[in-house]
Motif scaffolding. Structure first.
Motif, mmCIF file in Angstrom:
data_model
loop_
_atom_site.group_PDB
_atom_site.id
_atom_site.type_symbol
_atom_site.label_atom_id
_atom_site.label_comp_id
_atom_site.label_asym_id
_atom_site.label_seq_id
_atom_site.Cartn_x
_atom_site.Cartn_y
_atom_site.Cartn_z
ATOM 1 N N LEU A 107 0.603 -1.099 0.029
ATOM 2 C CA LEU A 107 -0.151 -0.105 -0.162
ATOM 3 C C LEU A 107 1.003 0.977 -0.304
ATOM 4 N N ASP A 108 0.330 2.205 -1.075
ATOM 5 C CA ASP A 108 0.615 4.052 -0.713
ATOM 6 C C ASP A 108 -0.232 4.350 0.221
ATOM 7 N N LEU A 109 -0.357 4.970 0.925
ATOM 8 C CA LEU A 109 -1.038 5.144 2.282
ATOM 9 C C LEU A 109 -0.793 6.645 2.584
ATOM 10 N N ARG A 110 -1.803 7.763 2.280
ATOM 11 C CA ARG A 110 -2.083 8.714 2.617
ATOM 12 C C ARG A 110 -1.772 9.034 4.134
ATOM 13 N N LEU A 111 -1.957 10.626 4.852
ATOM 14 C CA LEU A 111 -0.832 10.253 6.513
ATOM 15 C C LEU A 111 -0.936 12.022 6.061
ATOM 16 N N GLY A 112 -1.637 12.479 7.612
ATOM 17 C CA GLY A 112 -1.324 13.251 7.721
ATOM 18 C C GLY A 112 -1.555 13.714 10.350
ATOM 19 N N PRO A 113 -1.295 14.607 9.751
ATOM 20 C CA PRO A 113 -1.224 15.136 11.441
ATOM 21 C C PRO A 113 -3.311 15.144 11.690
ATOM 22 N N GLY A 114 -3.310 13.293 12.714
ATOM 23 C CA GLY A 114 -4.140 13.423 12.970
ATOM 24 C C GLY A 114 -4.778 11.469 13.228
ATOM 25 N N VAL A 115 -3.845 11.009 12.175
ATOM 26 C CA VAL A 115 -3.360 9.360 12.319
ATOM 27 C C VAL A 115 -1.841 9.086 12.538
ATOM 28 N N PHE A 116 -2.335 8.411 12.771
ATOM 29 C CA PHE A 116 -0.775 7.129 13.532
ATOM 30 C C PHE A 116 0.051 6.475 12.746
ATOM 31 N N ILE A 117 1.072 6.798 12.568
ATOM 32 C CA ILE A 117 1.700 6.458 11.100
ATOM 33 C C ILE A 117 1.897 4.880 11.213
ATOM 34 N N PRO A 118 1.528 3.945 10.681
ATOM 35 C CA PRO A 118 1.987 2.473 10.365
ATOM 36 C C PRO A 118 3.923 2.311 10.532
ATOM 37 N N ARG A 119 3.870 1.251 11.375
ATOM 38 C CA ARG A 119 5.362 1.024 11.901
ATOM 39 C C ARG A 119 5.092 -0.469 10.841
ATOM 40 N N PRO A 120 6.777 -0.120 10.573
ATOM 41 C CA PRO A 120 7.499 -1.512 9.806
ATOM 42 C C PRO A 120 6.589 -3.348 10.510
ATOM 43 N N GLU A 121 6.817 -2.953 11.963
ATOM 44 C CA GLU A 121 7.042 -4.078 12.654
ATOM 45 C C GLU A 121 5.119 -4.537 12.658
ATOM 46 N N THR A 122 3.963 -3.763 12.263
ATOM 47 C CA THR A 122 3.197 -4.274 12.150
ATOM 48 C C THR A 122 3.083 -4.614 10.686
ATOM 49 N N GLU A 123 3.599 -4.643 10.260
ATOM 50 C CA GLU A 123 3.789 -5.268 8.621
ATOM 51 C C GLU A 123 3.814 -6.919 9.145
ATOM 52 N N THR A 124 4.231 -7.553 10.008
ATOM 53 C CA THR A 124 3.994 -8.954 10.167
ATOM 54 C C THR A 124 3.496 -9.558 11.476
ATOM 55 N N VAL A 125 2.194 -8.355 11.948
ATOM 56 C CA VAL A 125 1.248 -8.339 12.034
ATOM 57 C C VAL A 125 0.551 -8.680 11.256
ATOM 58 N N VAL A 126 0.224 -8.119 9.880
ATOM 59 C CA VAL A 126 -0.515 -8.381 8.827
ATOM 60 C C VAL A 126 -0.517 -9.953 8.883
ATOM 61 N N GLN A 127 0.818 -10.069 8.692
ATOM 62 C CA GLN A 127 1.030 -11.515 7.725
ATOM 63 C C GLN A 127 0.920 -12.566 8.577
ATOM 64 N N LEU A 303 10.741 -8.774 13.502
ATOM 65 C CA LEU A 303 11.974 -8.725 12.721
ATOM 66 C C LEU A 303 13.039 -8.334 13.690
ATOM 67 N N ALA A 304 12.770 -7.367 14.617
ATOM 68 C CA ALA A 304 13.486 -7.151 16.105
ATOM 69 C C ALA A 304 13.922 -8.292 17.094
ATOM 70 N N VAL A 305 13.245 -9.289 16.942
ATOM 71 C CA VAL A 305 13.102 -10.177 18.249
ATOM 72 C C VAL A 305 12.592 -9.718 19.359
ATOM 73 N N ARG A 306 11.864 -8.803 19.365
ATOM 74 C CA ARG A 306 11.027 -7.943 20.328
ATOM 75 C C ARG A 306 9.653 -8.824 20.356
ATOM 76 N N ASP A 307 9.010 -9.624 21.586
ATOM 77 C CA ASP A 307 7.439 -9.729 21.140
ATOM 78 C C ASP A 307 6.684 -8.720 21.132
ATOM 79 N N ARG A 308 5.992 -8.865 20.025
ATOM 80 C CA ARG A 308 5.127 -7.784 19.384
ATOM 81 C C ARG A 308 3.871 -7.840 18.762
ATOM 82 N N TYR A 309 3.251 -9.520 18.996
ATOM 83 C CA TYR A 309 2.316 -9.554 18.707
ATOM 84 C C TYR A 309 1.372 -11.314 19.676
ATOM 85 N N LEU A 310 0.109 -10.871 20.422
ATOM 86 C CA LEU A 310 -0.513 -11.964 20.188
ATOM 87 C C LEU A 310 -1.291 -12.674 19.159
#
Length: 319
Positions: A107-127, A303-310
């Protein structure tokens, strides 16, 4: 914009930006300077890098390297844009807000003030969500606390035939999510999927109550930062919406636990919950899921070997 700046090479412009941003404490000053310059010149990063290799000036790039003809006035305007961008970034405004977008998976997401910026680690959650839905016939997924739409829209274009219902409570974030959903309409149709976004409280029992006990996957990146763990990065502390950051309690687990409660009702027997959490919350989230009767509760690392999702599964039989 003086004549010296107008005649500067692109390498000199990047170097000036690099030095300014480094002095301001930006962690990736060269990368940010390049991205901001490319955006200011209305070219892509590949075009800028080619021009840098040829030691071009901005004028040479605008007249030779971009499929447009620029006047001296528009060149000046482009460099003034660059200076404005640099000042904003030096003030620690997030790069994604200045550029107005960010890439997340496909995705190429539109972003601006007022919305949380998605982080790369969330890509593992999506997977994890994509893998859970693989092979299902028209599965039903719910994205709670959807924000920009990064998670739910990713599912909608990556899992053919999926039906996604996304929920966001904040009106500003909802507007950004709606814009991104509109941008992805063609891709969603191509995948044979369906995506609907709702402005509502994800933890309320009445929200999506018509789907209770019918959902194959509940996926969520809820607010989970502990109240006393104020982020040190100005880009996060001063710009990310508090409503999207803080989990409502000292340990940050209050809102994630409410998502556990709501998901337990939404999920069909055997359905799966995938929920992002703070690196410190893995054991607590597993215990909270087990207390609520979920099966196979387990925390997974990014990917940084940190607990990230349940991940946790609703029992097939009532518990």
């Amino acid at each position: 914009m003086n004549q010296q700046e107008l005649g500067a090479s692109l390498a000199e412009l990047v170097d000036r930006g690099h030095r300014l941003l480094a002095q301001a404490g930006v962690s990736t000053p060269i990368n940010d300077a390049r991205l901001l310059l490319a955006d200011a010149l209305r070219c892509d990063l590949h075009q800028l890098d080619q021009a840098l290799l040829m030691d071009w000036t901005a004028e040479e790039l605008l007249t030779k390297g971009v499929d447009r003809t620029y006047t001296d006035g528009s060149q000046s305007a482009a460099l003034e844009r660059y200076q404005s961008y640099l000042q904003r970034r030096a003030g620690r405004e997030p790069l994604q807000y200045i550029l107005g977008h960010a890439y997340f998976r496909y995705l190429d997401l539109r972003l601006g003030p007022g919305v949380f910026i998605p982080r790369p680690e969330t890509e593992t959650v999506v997977q994890a969500g994509v893998d859970a839905l693989a092979g299902m016939d028209h599965p039903l997924a719910v994205d709670l606390c959807s924000g920009s739409g990064a998670i739910g829209l990713s599912l909608a274009i990556e899992v053919p035939g999926v039906r996604v219902r996304a929920v966001e409570i904040d009106k500003q974030a909802y507007r950004w999510g709606a814009l991104n959903a509109a941008d992805q309409e063609a891709a969603i149709r191509k995948a044979g999927s369906d995506y609907q976004l709702l402005l509502a409280d994800a933890t309320e029992p009445t929200t999506l109550s018509d789907l209770d006990a019918h959902v194959d996957l509940v996926i969520s990146n809820p607010p989970y930062v502990p109240l006393d763990a104020i982020p040190s990065q100005p880009e996060v502390r001063d710009w990310d919406p508090d409503l999207a950051l803080y989990g409502g309690s000292a340990d940050g687990c209050l809102l994630p636990c409410r998502i556990l409660d709501r998901a337990k009702i939404l999920l069909a027997p055997g359905g799966l919950l995938v929920m992002e959490h703070d690196a410190s919350q893995g054991p607590a989230m597993v215990a909270a899921a087990q207390e609520r009767g979920y099966l196979e509760a387990c925390t997974h690392q990014d990917l940084a070997v940190r607990d990230r999702y349940l991940t946790a599964r609703r029992p097939v039989f009532a518990s």
